[in-house]
Design an enzyme around this catalytic site. Structure first.
Site, mmCIF file in Angstrom:
data_model
loop_
_atom_site.group_PDB
_atom_site.id
_atom_site.type_symbol
_atom_site.label_atom_id
_atom_site.label_comp_id
_atom_site.label_asym_id
_atom_site.label_seq_id
_atom_site.Cartn_x
_atom_site.Cartn_y
_atom_site.Cartn_z
ATOM 1 N N ALA A 129 39.729 47.978 35.949
ATOM 2 C CA ALA A 129 39.141 48.312 37.251
ATOM 3 C C ALA A 129 37.684 47.901 37.398
ATOM 4 C CB ALA A 129 39.291 49.798 37.562
ATOM 5 N N ALA A 130 37.157 47.075 36.487
ATOM 6 C CA ALA A 130 35.782 46.595 36.655
ATOM 7 C C ALA A 130 35.653 45.792 37.951
ATOM 8 C CB ALA A 130 35.365 45.749 35.458
ATOM 9 N N GLY A 131 36.668 44.975 38.230
ATOM 10 C CA GLY A 131 36.643 44.215 39.472
ATOM 11 C C GLY A 131 36.721 45.104 40.696
ATOM 12 N N ASP A 132 37.442 46.206 40.587
ATOM 13 C CA ASP A 132 37.523 47.156 41.701
ATOM 14 C C ASP A 132 36.193 47.875 41.903
ATOM 15 O OD1 ASP A 132 40.215 46.516 42.075
ATOM 16 O OD2 ASP A 132 40.866 48.035 40.635
#
Length: 312
Positions: free
Chosen positions: A252-255
């Site tokens: 979820a780093a991109g989120d």
């Protein structure tokens, strides 16, 4: 009252197994841990923005199972407006995630109720959509719904952020409605028709240029530990280096990045400033385990940036 960030997307329960290394096809490895976390790219981005203090509403679907009730409660506790989430007679979405000692992961998503989010559901929420300061979407719900949202964004003049994950072919008619396209390296290679999953530093500009030519107005390539490459419609091209942290879980780093980008842009930050701040939010998130539990508050991000500045 400020206009909300409106996210249209998936809501999942993440089932996370920790291992020494991610198994290859046909291999069994012994896991070291197991945890469950609230996830789904739509819900993650909504929670990321809400934790940072924004007014956020999520349009999505949950099943009638116990997972659905837990996920709804988790979103409310995070400060997300859940009034546009429908409950349907289907299982809730789940993601099966394996993480290794380096913080890398592999993910299998079973959509469940997310697969039943259709254009008609957006029609029911037109008042909310028209009130949005910015719209966010991903690709864990039917593509026809994402395309319909893009048309709404274009018609109403609302900025539209598309996270093209998981990677799949996208029509130019959709990309022409996208204000901000934010693929990671794997997704960028897929959209460009490249066989690999990594970009050379020399290819950042050409990759972004090709995506811009397909119609989207601005592109941010999310490059993990190499940072992000920003290509704007005004000709700006800039590689923003990543913040150096010890990653324990990149889930979820991109989120986190996308939710933070929406918050920064709607707060009036210029694009390069918004991308740098979103990178800081993502950097903090990878130092923690889980998807939604890893999302930092605005105060935590400010503290992180102050520590970075004082150490330079």
């Amino acid at each position: 009252m400020s206009r909300p960030i409106v996210v249209v997307g998936s809501i999942n329960l993440d089932l996370v197994a920790g291992t020494k290394r991610i198994p290859v096809a046909g291999e069994t490895v012994i896991g070291s841990s197991f945890q469950t976390f609230f996830g789904g790219k739509g819900a993650n981005q909504a929670v990321a923005a809400a934790r940072l203090g924004a007014s956020v509403a999520l349009i999505g679907k949950l099943g009638t199972d116990a997972f659905g009730r837990e996920l709804q409660t988790g979103l409310k506790q995070a400060g997300v407006d859940t009034s546009a989430i429908d409950v349907v007679d289907e299982s809730s979405g789940v993601a099966l995630i394996t993480t290794d000692e380096r913080g890398d992961n592999s993910i299998t998503v079973v959509p469940g109720a997310n697969a039943l989010l259709f254009p008609a559901d957006l029609e029911k929420r037109m008042e909310l959509l028209r009130s949005a300061a910015i719209l966010l979407a991903q690709l864990e719900t039917p593509l026809q719904t994402v395309e319909y949202l893009g048309n709404i964004a274009s018609k109403e003049g609302i900025p539209f952020v598309l996270d093209p994950a998981p990677a799949r072919p996208l029509p130019d008619s959709l990309l022409r409605n996208v204000t901000w396209l934010t693929p990671n390296e794997t997704e960028t290679c897929f959209l460009l028709g490249h066989s690999g999953q990594q970009l050379s530093e020399e290819s950042f500009e050409s990759a972004a240029h090709t995506l811009l030519q397909r119609g989207c107005r601005n592109v941010i390539l999310k490059l993990g530990e190499r940072g992000c490459y920003v290509a704007l419609s005004d000709g700006t091209r800039k590689l923003i280096p990543a913040f150096k942290v010890r990653a324990v879980d990149t889930t979820a780093a991109g989120d986190a990045f996308n939710g933070a980008l929406a918050v920064a842009l709607t707060a009036g930050n210029k694009p390069l400033e918004a991308a740098r701040w979103a990178s800081a939010v993502a950097a903090v998130s990878v130092t923690r385990r889980g998807a939604q539990p890893s999302m930092p508050t605005g105060a935590e991000v400010s503290h992180f940036l102050q520590e970075i500045t004082s150490s330079q």
